[in-house]
Design a protein around this motif. Structure first.
Motif, mmCIF file in Angstrom:
data_model
loop_
_atom_site.group_PDB
_atom_site.id
_atom_site.type_symbol
_atom_site.label_atom_id
_atom_site.label_comp_id
_atom_site.label_asym_id
_atom_site.label_seq_id
_atom_site.Cartn_x
_atom_site.Cartn_y
_atom_site.Cartn_z
ATOM 1 N N PHE A 1 0.800 -1.215 0.000
ATOM 2 C CA PHE A 1 0.000 0.000 0.000
ATOM 3 C C PHE A 1 0.837 1.272 0.000
ATOM 4 C CE2 PHE A 1 -4.038 -1.873 0.165
ATOM 5 C CZ PHE A 1 -4.004 -2.971 1.008
ATOM 6 N N SER B 1 2.039 1.460 -4.917
ATOM 7 C CA SER B 1 1.147 2.340 -5.667
ATOM 8 C C SER B 1 1.542 3.804 -5.572
ATOM 9 C CB SER B 1 -0.298 2.154 -5.217
ATOM 10 O OG SER B 1 -0.857 1.051 -5.853
ATOM 11 N N THR C 1 -5.559 1.568 -14.271
ATOM 12 C CA THR C 1 -5.297 1.398 -12.832
ATOM 13 C C THR C 1 -6.343 2.145 -12.011
ATOM 14 O OG1 THR C 1 -2.926 1.250 -13.270
ATOM 15 C CG2 THR C 1 -3.589 1.692 -11.009
ATOM 16 N N MET D 1 -8.998 0.877 -9.363
ATOM 17 C CA MET D 1 -8.917 1.385 -7.992
ATOM 18 C C MET D 1 -10.269 1.870 -7.506
ATOM 19 S SD MET D 1 -5.534 3.710 -7.751
ATOM 20 C CE MET D 1 -4.132 3.195 -6.817
ATOM 21 N N ALA E 1 -12.228 -1.354 -6.654
ATOM 22 C CA ALA E 1 -11.600 -2.281 -5.719
ATOM 23 C C ALA E 1 -11.430 -1.659 -4.346
ATOM 24 C CB ALA E 1 -10.246 -2.730 -6.267
ATOM 25 N N PHE E 2 -10.902 -0.439 -4.294
ATOM 26 C CA PHE E 2 -10.674 0.161 -2.984
ATOM 27 C C PHE E 2 -11.977 0.456 -2.266
ATOM 28 C CE2 PHE E 2 -6.338 0.626 -1.825
ATOM 29 C CZ PHE E 2 -5.632 0.488 -3.005
ATOM 30 N N PHE F 1 -11.354 -7.189 -3.295
ATOM 31 C CA PHE F 1 -10.447 -6.055 -3.453
ATOM 32 C C PHE F 1 -9.052 -6.554 -3.822
ATOM 33 C CE2 PHE F 1 -7.434 -2.885 -2.523
ATOM 34 C CZ PHE F 1 -6.481 -3.455 -1.685
ATOM 35 N N GLY F 2 -8.601 -7.598 -3.114
ATOM 36 C CA GLY F 2 -7.198 -7.993 -3.144
ATOM 37 C C GLY F 2 -6.703 -8.438 -4.491
ATOM 38 N N GLU G 1 -6.222 -5.519 -6.742
ATOM 39 C CA GLU G 1 -5.111 -4.761 -6.177
ATOM 40 C C GLU G 1 -3.773 -5.169 -6.773
ATOM 41 O OE1 GLU G 1 -4.444 -2.267 -4.580
ATOM 42 O OE2 GLU G 1 -2.612 -2.508 -3.421
ATOM 43 N N ILE H 1 -3.544 -3.511 -9.869
ATOM 44 C CA ILE H 1 -3.417 -2.086 -9.624
ATOM 45 C C ILE H 1 -1.956 -1.726 -9.365
ATOM 46 C CG2 ILE H 1 -3.910 -0.327 -7.865
ATOM 47 C CD1 ILE H 1 -6.750 -1.550 -7.712
#
Lengths: 345, 838
Positions: free
Chosen positions: B81, B85, B204, B208, B211-212, B261-262, B265, B268
């Motif tokens: 994290f 990114s 991306t 994001m 997903a986030f 999400f993962g 990610e 991402i």
């Protein structure tokens, strides 16, 4: 085919193909960048990127791209499709416990693995002995019969009720063992399917026996089913494969695979057959701490009942497992007593 | 040629601290992100060195078990994290506006705000070690290990809240980039014409956005469990129920939310690296990308499909065979576009003029490492093999190969863009030395992990057979870490003593950033960029048409063609020849400085630190929470009252959002994200209910009527908000103020009725943690209530401003508030039947 065979087959093919493909592609790439290095004295008639042009793709190379892409796609998809058959084999294999199979509930709790043999035909001998000592043979017989005949009454509830009435202490169903259990180690027979139902008593763990190529997540509130076969006798390590706290590294257990007959004898020594016990108890002939006579083993042995470890209908020596420490009382011991590590008849 | 004059006058010099506190310029923010992320790389890397020392041989006691678990956990969290990114987005911030022809991001202050929230959240995690111990349940934070009873420290909660703050930062950044790329492209630059790096960033941020939002939902529920259910519940009820506890398959609920999400990610974090790889391959091979259109399509396919594979992280977790098979198929499916992209890069080298400068060495190395990593991923996609690889070092080795190959590409990006950002050339010798140490260290570190693959993950002791592999890996870790020191030294030294960099140090580069100075001036260029002629031009603002003036602004470019005219503007000469005098009245002036983003960042950090211990940690934490709320309110008001101009270009490509204004588009993106957050929370309710038994569930509110009345209240308030917009448009101040006032009143009514409902429920002993249905009800409607409260804060602010005469000229803020308010109402229209009628 054991889980080991399933794994080794696929792993080898993937490893060989993967290494091959990787080596070829990497070698090809390195060769190309070397061949087309700026220092080499070639000048090809190709479009080159210009500063400020609107980005477009290359004029050539599309066909090779598609060819390579298609080949790699075919390889990857075929590989995975091939493994699907084996996936079905593993998954459908866990659906039903075969007649000579052993079903064990594995629980991860407090950085230890607890094992419990799932068997509705037999009860732990120690538990029945204890019930008899607390409430006598008749009451025990009645309790067992009631539970056997009533689907919604469990053995532990029935025994607990009876024992609670007779004893000064409170006895709850959770104090009663319905199945043979152990912590940190477990015995399994060689060459027969062992089905494990895995769950957790606290956090997420994963139970795995690396040498037998079997793993199962231990999730609180869920039960995961899988199976394995140990083709060779010996001790196998089991570890935890999901971070579960400060004791994660030390969360191991030993799975001891022993010859089938030896396993049956050992298990028989640990347990009594419910029907047999009820008969004996009703007749007042139950012997606390006694061994199952060889005749009894013959009577109840064989591969008839699901989940029941069959005995080797052998002659002579019956086994005293020595568990629980109760001395053989009225039972007759014929032949040489041996420990559970010994050789079965 | 340097740009003196009024552009720099608003910002302090780059050598002052104040400059960095107030800047909103995308290039400055980009540098802030890069430098800060490298700091977190070092922090996460040191943690890794610590536990690799522990793993030197089995039975070492260098770290205690709980320290070890913290190190492993925070290493993962920081790297994924706070390093990967943000590092990529440092480049995105700097380069994307240059590549698309924009002067800055769409919302410069929000951009700075994203950065400050990012910094604050990272500091929270670093500090959490000292709050009883940081979170120690793995970066995947599985339940119920993430429950307070199992990871009880305030530091654990602080880690989680720090992550939540980070997600908020990301969401703001996502909205910014989406609006920028979709609305700020130069004339003539359609989406197909975006440079590869910008394409990778666009995809991306699309990933994001969704997903986030799912991660935010999971973190909200987890924070509720830790701060409220545990913090408050344990003092009132004996055994507070939690979302991720054992009732109703809580463990599986977390796993689904997290991996939904993962999985996106991991793409991402990888996509920006992919973008860099394509840019660098093109430039340093001197060939255009082979199959470019197909590559773009492949990337789009991956972005979409990334949301359909998440259960391949759960193959052993009691899901049924049909779903496993489906996930196996989609997982293998998603590897195929990557095959195409890898081959595209390889074939781009054919008939090229390959130069082995440092950027290319790193990017080529990244490609080779990615090939290896990708192949080992196919092993994991075969479910039957995955059964055995689960929880072992095979997984660790695989994902480090692919993810750190991404890092490798981004390091190539540093070298690639360093001359542009600093105006200095780095030392090529040191760069190559760095690459050698890096590549050797990388493989020495991760390759042995494949040989030791049977080691379980996250253990601090292991069986004796793999000691050699682990020792090689530990040595490799130190070599790898040392290689970064070479890089830091190289860059620092070059910054001070390096040779001057030209505008374009790289032959065969293509994108617009190489057509302007190194480093670019504050506003990048005068006038605007245009590709209308098919090539890059800088068009002067205003000016008479007709007189032509030289070649398109391309260095050493194509033969001078006709200058393009497009009805009123001129093509100018090279940007270096633009005269100061051109910066005339026609040029709209943009602001570049504001203290409010940093102020809000600080306030939010204080608030979140306070929240971590607010219910379990004495007096200090609640006090901090209160202080945080006050600071946040104050700085938000300051932000809202500030006059800040961030004008858009008059002429730009905006497809497909031509008809939507910039601010409105931003609000739509925000609402899309919020939809997914609610989707996650509502999804959690549905999951719990199905797991528990749909008809065995209880309806919590004793009566339907308060809910029904509240529904009417909210719907009416939506109507009054529309009225407010109409009156503002008509310039009727009195009616504007009254309709805003009535909206506010209705909002208070809604909250009042809800408050009364809750009061009755609490006095009956029905608390959020009493049973699983109570949890779903209170938290879901509570989250909605929080949205109402926040909406009313905005409405109150607007009422105050409307009384002062605002919004009569420009009613856009009222319209935008209306959009948000309608969204809040629509959510309630779903919640009412769900919790009152079913």
């Amino acid at each position: 085919m054991s889980r080991i065979d399933v794994f080794e087959q696929i792993y080898l093919v993937f490893l060989v193909l993967g290494t091959l493909v990787g080596a070829v592609v990497i070698a090809y790439t390195l060769y190309k960048v070397y061949k087309y290095r700026a220092g080499a004295d070639h000048d090809y008639d190709v479009g080159r990127p210009q500063l400020g042009e609107l980005p477009t793709g290359a004029d050539k190379g599309g066909r090779k791209l598609f060819l390579s892409f298609t080949i790699s796609a075919l390889i990857v998809v075929s590989l995975i499709a091939w493994t699907y058959g084996l996936l079905l084999y593993v998954e459908t294999g866990s659906a039903e416990v075969p007649e000579d199979g052993v079903e064990i509930e594995v629980t991860g709790d407090n950085f230890a693995w607890e094992f419990e043999y799932q068997d509705d035909q037999r009860l732990p001998q120690d538990q029945v002995d204890e019930a008899v000592e607390v409430m006598g043979q008749q009451a025990t017989a009645d309790a067992l019969r009631a539970a056997r005949d009533n689907g919604s009454l469990s053995y532990s509830a029935a025994l607990a009720d009876g024992m609670d009435a007779e004893s000064e202490d409170d006895v709850a169903p959770s104090d009663i063992d319905e199945n043979v259990g152990s912590i940190g180690s477990v015995n399994v027979p060689v060459g027969r399917e062992v089905h494990i139902d895995t769950t957790s008593g606290d956090v997420w763990h994963t139970f795995g026996i690396p040498e037998l190529r079997v793993k199962s997540d231990a999730i609180p509130g869920e039960v995961s089913e899988t199976w394995f076969v140990a083709e060779e006798a010996g001790d196998y390590d089991a570890n935890c494969y999901e971070l579960c706290g400060s004791g994660h590294s030390g969360m191991s257990a030993t799975v001891t695979a022993m010859p089938s007959a030896q396993f049956d004898s050992w298990y028989a020594g640990e347990t009594v057959v419910v029907d047999e016990a009820i008969e004996e108890l009703s007749a007042g002939e139950y012997s606390v701490g006694g061994e199952e006579t060889s005749a009894a083993i013959e009577r109840n042995g064989g591969n008839g009942d699901e989940g029941e470890p069959g005995a080797s209908g052998g002659t002579g020596a019956s086994e005293s497992a020595g568990a629980g420490g109760s001395s053989p009382a009225a039972g007759v011991v014929t032949g040489a007593p041996a420990t559970s590590g010994g050789v079965g008849a | 040629m340097t740009e003196a004059g009024h552009d720099e006058g608003h910002l302090p010099s780059p050598w002052s601290i104040r400059r960095w506190l107030v800047t909103t310029n995308h290039k400055d923010v980009g540098i802030l992100y890069i430098v800060t992320s490298l700091f977190f790389l070092v922090l996460g890397g040191v943690l890794a060195l610590l536990f690799r020392l522990q793993l030197w041989n089995s039975g070492a006691s260098f770290l205690t078990p709980i320290d070890y678990n913290q190190a492993v956990t925070i290493h993962g969290l920081l790297m994924v994290f706070w390093f990967l990114s943000p590092f990529a987005f440092g480049f995105a911030n700097y380069v994307v506006p240059l590549q698309i022809g924009a002067k800055d991001l769409a919302f410069p202050r929000l951009n700075a705000l994203s950065y400050w929230l990012y910094l604050g959240s990272g500091l929270m995690v670093a500090v959490s070690f000292f709050q009883g111990g940081a979170f120690a349940g793995g970066w995947t934070m599985y339940a119920p290990l993430n429950m307070p009873i199992n990871t009880p420290t305030i530091g654990g909660t602080a880690t989680i809240l720090g992550l939540m703050l980070f997600v908020i930062s990301v969401t703001i950044g996502t909205i910014n980039f989406l609006t920028t790329i979709h609305r700020g492209r130069a004339e003539g630059m359609g989406l197909w014409n975006l440079p590869m790096f910008t394409w990778s960033i666009l995809l991306t941020v699309w990933m994001m956005l969704f997903a986030f939002a799912a991660l935010l939902a999971a973190l909200i529920l987890l924070s509720y469990d830790r701060v409220i259910a545990h913090g408050v519940g344990t003092s009132i009820s004996a055994d507070p129920v939690m979302y991720f506890g054992p009732d109703a398959s809580g463990s599986l609920l977390w796993t689904h939310l997290f991996w939904f999400f993962g999985h996106p990610e991991v793409y991402i974090v990888f996509f920006p690296a992919l973008g860099v790889m394509f840019e660098v391959f093109q430039t340093f091979t001197g060939r255009r990308i082979v199959g470019r259109k197909w590559v773009i399509l492949a990337m789009v396919l991956v972005a979409v499909q990334s949301f359909l594979v998440w259960m391949h992280h759960m193959f052993l977790s009691a899901i049924n065979l049909e779903i496993k098979t489906l996930m196996m198929a989609t997982t293998i499916g998603i590897s195929l576009p990557f095959d195409l992209m890898v081959f595209s890069m390889i074939y781009t080298t054919v008939k090229g003029k390959v130069r082995f400068a440092t950027p290319f060495l790193f990017v080529l190395g990244a490609l080779l490492l990615f090939i290896l990593g990708g192949i080992t991923g196919v092993f994991l996609g075969a479910v039957v093999l995955d059964y055995e690889f689960r929880g072992t070092y095979w997984v660790v080795a695989h994902f480090h190969y692919v993810m750190v190959s991404g890092v490798t590409a981004l390091v190539g990006g540093i070298y690639y863009w360093f001359p542009k950002m600093t105006g200095k050339l780095y030392s090529e010798y040191l760069g190559k030395l760095h690459f050698a140490a890096y590549f050797i260290g990388f493989n020495l570190l991760y390759l042995p992990m494949f040989f030791a693959w049977e080691t379980p993950r996250r253990v601090f002791e292991y069986g004796g057979t793999h000691t050699l592999s682990h020792q090689l890996a530990t040595v490799g870790a130190f070599v790898f870490a040392f290689s970064f020191l070479i890089m830091f030294y190289n860059l620092a030294k070059s910054l001070v003593y390096g040779a001057e960099a030209p505008d374009n140090p790289w032959e065969f580069s293509q994108t617009a950033e190489w057509a302007i100075e190194s480093p670019p001036p504050l506003e990048n260029w005068k006038g605007r960029v245009s590709y209308a002629s098919g090539a890059l031009e800088f068009v002067r603002p205003g000016g008479p048409s007709g007189a032509s003036d030289g070649a398109p602004a391309v260095d050493g470019g194509t033969a001078g063609g006709e200058p393009a005219t497009d009805g009123g503007t001129l093509a100018t000469a090279e940007p270096t020849a633009l005269a100061h005098a051109d910066a005339g009245e026609e040029e709209v002036h943009a602001d570049h400085a504001s203290i409010w983003p940093a102020a809000i960042g600080l306030s939010a950090t204080v608030l979140f630190i306070g929240l971590a211990g607010a219910t379990t940690g004495g007096v200090f934490y609640p006090a901090l929470t209160g202080l945080g709320v006050l600071l946040l309110a104050g700085s938000s008001i300051g932000f809202g009252l500030e006059q800040f101009d961030a004008p858009e270009a008059d002429v730009a490509e905006r497809w497909p959002f031509e008809g939507v204004g910039k601010n409105k588009l931003g609000v739509w993106f925000f609402l899309a994200s919020d939809v997914v957050v609610f989707g996650g929370v509502i999804g959690a309710y549905l999951f719990s209910r199905v797991a528990y038994g749909w008809s065995d569930w209880h309806t919590v509110p004793p009566s339907v009527w308060p809910g029904f009345i509240n529904t009417m209240v909210l719907l009416t308030s939506s109507f009054t908000v529309v009225l407010a917009m109409v009156y503002a448009d008509r310039g009727d101040k009195r009616k504007l103020v009254s309709s805003l006032g009535v909206t506010l009143l209705l909002g208070f009514t809604f909250l009042g009725i809800k408050g009364y409902e809750w009061y009755l429920e609490f006095s009956d002993g029905i608390y959020p943690w009493s049973a699983i249905w109570d949890t779903s009800y209170f938290v879901t409607t509570g989250l909605h209530g929080l949205h109402v409260i926040l909406g009313m804060c905005v409405a109150g602010f607007m009422l105050f401003r409307a009384i002062g005469g605002a919004y009569l000229e420009d009613d856009e803020p009222v319209e935008l508030f209306g959009l948000y308010w309608h969204f809040v109402d629509i959510v309630w229209v779903f919640l009412f039947p769900m919790f009152y009628l079913m």
